[in-house]
Design a protein around this motif. Structure first.
Motif, short mmCIF file in Angstrom:
data_model
loop_
_atom_site.label_atom_id
_atom_site.label_comp_id
_atom_site.label_asym_id
_atom_site.label_seq_id
_atom_site.Cartn_x
_atom_site.Cartn_y
_atom_site.Cartn_z
N VAL A 98 11.54 -19.72 42.82
CA VAL A 98 12.33 -18.78 42.01
C VAL A 98 13.68 -18.52 42.68
N ARG A 99 14.61 -17.93 41.96
CA ARG A 99 15.89 -17.53 42.56
C ARG A 99 15.62 -16.54 43.69
N ALA A 100 16.43 -16.63 44.76
CA ALA A 100 16.22 -15.77 45.93
C ALA A 100 16.12 -14.30 45.52
N SER A 101 17.00 -13.87 44.63
CA SER A 101 17.02 -12.45 44.27
C SER A 101 15.89 -12.06 43.31
N ARG B 216 16.52 -9.50 53.80
CA ARG B 216 16.64 -8.03 53.84
C ARG B 216 17.67 -7.54 52.82
N ASP B 217 18.73 -8.33 52.62
CA ASP B 217 19.77 -8.01 51.63
C ASP B 217 19.15 -7.88 50.24
N VAL B 218 18.36 -8.89 49.87
CA VAL B 218 17.72 -8.92 48.55
C VAL B 218 16.73 -7.76 48.40
N ILE C 252 13.95 -15.42 60.22
CA ILE C 252 14.55 -16.67 59.71
C ILE C 252 15.71 -16.33 58.77
N ALA C 253 16.50 -17.36 58.44
CA ALA C 253 17.65 -17.21 57.53
C ALA C 253 18.54 -16.05 57.97
N LYS C 254 18.86 -16.05 59.28
CA LYS C 254 19.59 -14.92 59.85
C LYS C 254 21.08 -14.99 59.54
N CYS C 255 21.65 -13.84 59.30
CA CYS C 255 23.09 -13.73 59.06
C CYS C 255 23.46 -12.25 59.19
N ARG C 256 24.70 -11.92 58.87
CA ARG C 256 25.13 -10.52 58.97
C ARG C 256 25.83 -10.11 57.67
N GLY D 260 16.23 -24.14 49.25
CA GLY D 260 17.33 -24.05 50.22
C GLY D 260 16.86 -23.48 51.53
N ARG D 261 17.71 -22.61 52.12
CA ARG D 261 17.46 -22.20 53.51
C ARG D 261 16.12 -21.49 53.67
N ILE D 262 15.71 -20.67 52.67
CA ILE D 262 14.45 -19.94 52.85
C ILE D 262 13.27 -20.92 52.84
N VAL E 256 32.23 -7.40 50.43
CA VAL E 256 31.04 -7.23 51.24
C VAL E 256 30.18 -8.45 50.97
N ASP E 257 29.94 -9.26 52.01
CA ASP E 257 29.20 -10.51 51.81
C ASP E 257 28.47 -10.89 53.09
N LEU E 258 27.59 -11.87 52.95
CA LEU E 258 26.86 -12.39 54.09
C LEU E 258 27.71 -13.42 54.82
N VAL E 259 27.62 -13.38 56.14
CA VAL E 259 28.34 -14.34 56.98
C VAL E 259 27.35 -14.91 57.97
N SER E 260 27.30 -16.25 58.08
CA SER E 260 26.50 -16.80 59.17
C SER E 260 27.38 -17.53 60.16
N SER E 261 27.91 -18.70 59.83
CA SER E 261 28.78 -19.39 60.80
C SER E 261 30.20 -18.81 60.80
N GLY E 262 30.60 -18.21 59.70
CA GLY E 262 31.99 -17.73 59.56
C GLY E 262 32.91 -18.79 58.98
N ASN E 263 32.39 -19.99 58.73
CA ASN E 263 33.24 -21.08 58.22
C ASN E 263 33.84 -20.78 56.85
N THR E 264 33.06 -20.15 55.98
CA THR E 264 33.56 -19.87 54.63
C THR E 264 34.72 -18.87 54.69
N LEU E 265 34.59 -17.84 55.53
CA LEU E 265 35.69 -16.88 55.68
C LEU E 265 36.93 -17.60 56.20
N MET F 4 32.38 -14.49 46.32
CA MET F 4 33.10 -13.25 46.62
C MET F 4 34.40 -13.53 47.39
N GLU F 5 34.38 -14.60 48.21
CA GLU F 5 35.53 -14.89 49.08
C GLU F 5 36.82 -15.06 48.29
N LEU F 6 36.70 -15.41 47.02
CA LEU F 6 37.89 -15.62 46.20
C LEU F 6 38.59 -14.31 45.86
O1 PRT Z 1 22.15 -19.23 45.60
P1 PRT Z 1 21.55 -18.21 44.68
O2 PRT Z 1 22.57 -17.48 43.85
O3 PRT Z 1 20.35 -18.68 43.91
O4 PRT Z 1 20.94 -17.06 45.57
P2 PRT Z 1 21.31 -16.70 47.04
O5 PRT Z 1 22.68 -17.10 47.41
O6 PRT Z 1 20.93 -15.25 47.23
O7 PRT Z 1 20.23 -17.59 47.78
P3 PRT Z 1 20.36 -18.45 49.10
O8 PRT Z 1 19.19 -19.38 49.08
O9 PRT Z 1 21.73 -18.99 49.26
O10 PRT Z 1 20.13 -17.34 50.23
C1 PRT Z 1 18.88 -16.80 50.43
C2 PRT Z 1 18.94 -15.81 51.58
O11 PRT Z 1 19.39 -16.46 52.77
C3 PRT Z 1 19.90 -14.66 51.39
O12 PRT Z 1 19.33 -13.62 50.61
C4 PRT Z 1 20.13 -14.21 52.84
O13 PRT Z 1 19.15 -13.28 53.25
C5 PRT Z 1 19.96 -15.52 53.64
N1 PRT Z 1 21.21 -16.09 54.18
C6 PRT Z 1 21.39 -16.43 55.47
C7 PRT Z 1 22.35 -16.35 53.51
C8 PRT Z 1 23.25 -16.87 54.46
N2 PRT Z 1 22.62 -16.91 55.66
C9 PRT Z 1 24.59 -17.26 54.05
N3 PRT Z 1 25.39 -17.70 54.88
N4 PRT Z 1 22.69 -16.25 52.21
C10 PRT Z 1 23.93 -16.63 51.83
N5 PRT Z 1 24.89 -17.13 52.68
C11 PRT Z 1 26.20 -17.49 52.08
C12 PRT Z 1 27.17 -16.31 52.06
O14 PRT Z 1 26.99 -15.52 50.91
C13 PRT Z 1 28.55 -17.01 52.07
O15 PRT Z 1 28.95 -17.39 50.77
O16 PRT Z 1 26.86 -18.51 52.82
C14 PRT Z 1 28.27 -18.26 52.88
C15 PRT Z 1 28.72 -17.95 54.28
O17 PRT Z 1 28.18 -18.86 55.19
P4 PRT Z 1 29.03 -19.26 56.50
O18 PRT Z 1 28.08 -20.09 57.32
O19 PRT Z 1 30.20 -20.05 56.02
O20 PRT Z 1 29.43 -18.00 57.21
#
Ligand code: PRT
Ligand code: MG
Length: 212
Positions: free
Chosen positions: A50-53, A71-73, A90-94, A9-11, A158-167, A145-147
């Motif tokens: 492997v799984r990101a975590s 950084r989260d992981v 890379i893979a920037k978000c908040r 995926g993104r990484i 508490v979750d990661l947000v990049s575009s904000g579309n999911t929220l 988590m959004e559910l």
């Molecule tokens: O998917 P899996 O359970 O295997 O693991 P994972 O979700 O931790 O992995 P992956 O590949 O999805 O993410 C790997 C890393 O990418 C994370 O550890 C973050 O450091 C980084 N990253 C960057 C993100 C995002 N952006 C992101 N947007 N990881 C997850 N998201 C998810 C977020 O959790 C939310 O559900 O995307 C959704 C929000 O996205 P927007 O664009 O709708 O805001």
């Protein structure tokens, strides 16, 4: 042999150009291949998927020499045994606190109410709310988590947000930023000592590519 741990995926996608800059390209596409050990053009470099975590765990125990993780992981893992020489930007978000639209988070915090917070990121959430002096009951989730606030499992997430579309799609709003997140290079400390002549050039090439 140098083993590099990446997640699909993104990484993987955002790392590929950095690998190219280091003269490494993966000979198979991890999205279509079912293999978990992928060869590269370099006979002495292989990539494991492997799984990101799980990336920090493989590197901590030396099953991988190098890995790339958010950084989260890394904070949730704790970083034991890991040398972290480089932020790859890379893979920037908040990392954010979010609630249902209409939930008065500021008032809940001011009034000292006990908040129910659902998250996959227990350590980050615990430290954040402790530093603010906010009492929380943390509920561990593994995804979606959004559910949680929509069905009354929690007041906030508490979750990661990049575009904000999911929220937005789930009528949630971000109410607080906890930290900015990007992915980092991690290296097994013993491997760096034993295989420095193979590992250091990879670190250097990544550093150069990040600056460019
Ligand atoms: O998917 P899996 O359970 O295997 O693991 P994972 O979700 O931790 O992995 P992956 O590949 O999805 O993410 C790997 C890393 O990418 C994370 O550890 C973050 O450091 C980084 N990253 C960057 C993100 C995002 N952006 C992101 N947007 N990881 C997850 N998201 C998810 C977020 O959790 C939310 O559900 O995307 C959704 C929000 O996205 P927007 O664009 O709708 O805001
Ligand atoms: Mg994911």
């Amino acid at each position: 042999m140098i083993t590099l741990a990446l997640s699909k995926g993104r990484i993987f996608d955002e790392t590929a150009p950095l690998l190219e800059a280091a003269g490494i390209h993966c000979l198979e596409n991890p999205e279509s291949s079912r293999k978990l050990i992928l060869p590269t053009n370099r006979e002495n470099v292989r990539i494991i998927i492997v799984r990101a975590s799980d990336v920090p765990t493989y590197v901590q125990y030396g099953a991988a020499d190098i890995g790339i993780a958010g950084r989260d992981v890394l904070i949730e893992h704790g970083g034991t045994g890991l040398y972290q020489p480089l932020d790859l930007d890379i893979a920037k978000c908040r990392m954010m606190v979010a609630t249902r639209e209409g939930f008065d988070y500021g008032n809940a915090v001011r009034s000292g109410a006990r908040l129910k917070v659902a998250t996959k990121y227990l350590r980050i959430a615990r430290e954040h709310f402790a530093s603010k002096g906010v009492h929380v009951d943390l509920i561990k989730l593994y995804g979606s988590m959004e559910l949680a606030p929509l069905v009354g499992l929690s007041d906030a997430i508490v979750d990661l947000v990049s575009s904000g579309n999911t929220l937005r799609a789930n009528h949630l709003v971000a109410v607080e930023e906890i930290m900015k997140i990007s992915s980092r290079l991690v290296v097994n400390q013993a491997a760096l000592k034993l295989k420095r002549e193979s590992i250091q050039p990879i670190i250097d090439a990544f550093a150069k590519a990040v600056c460019a």
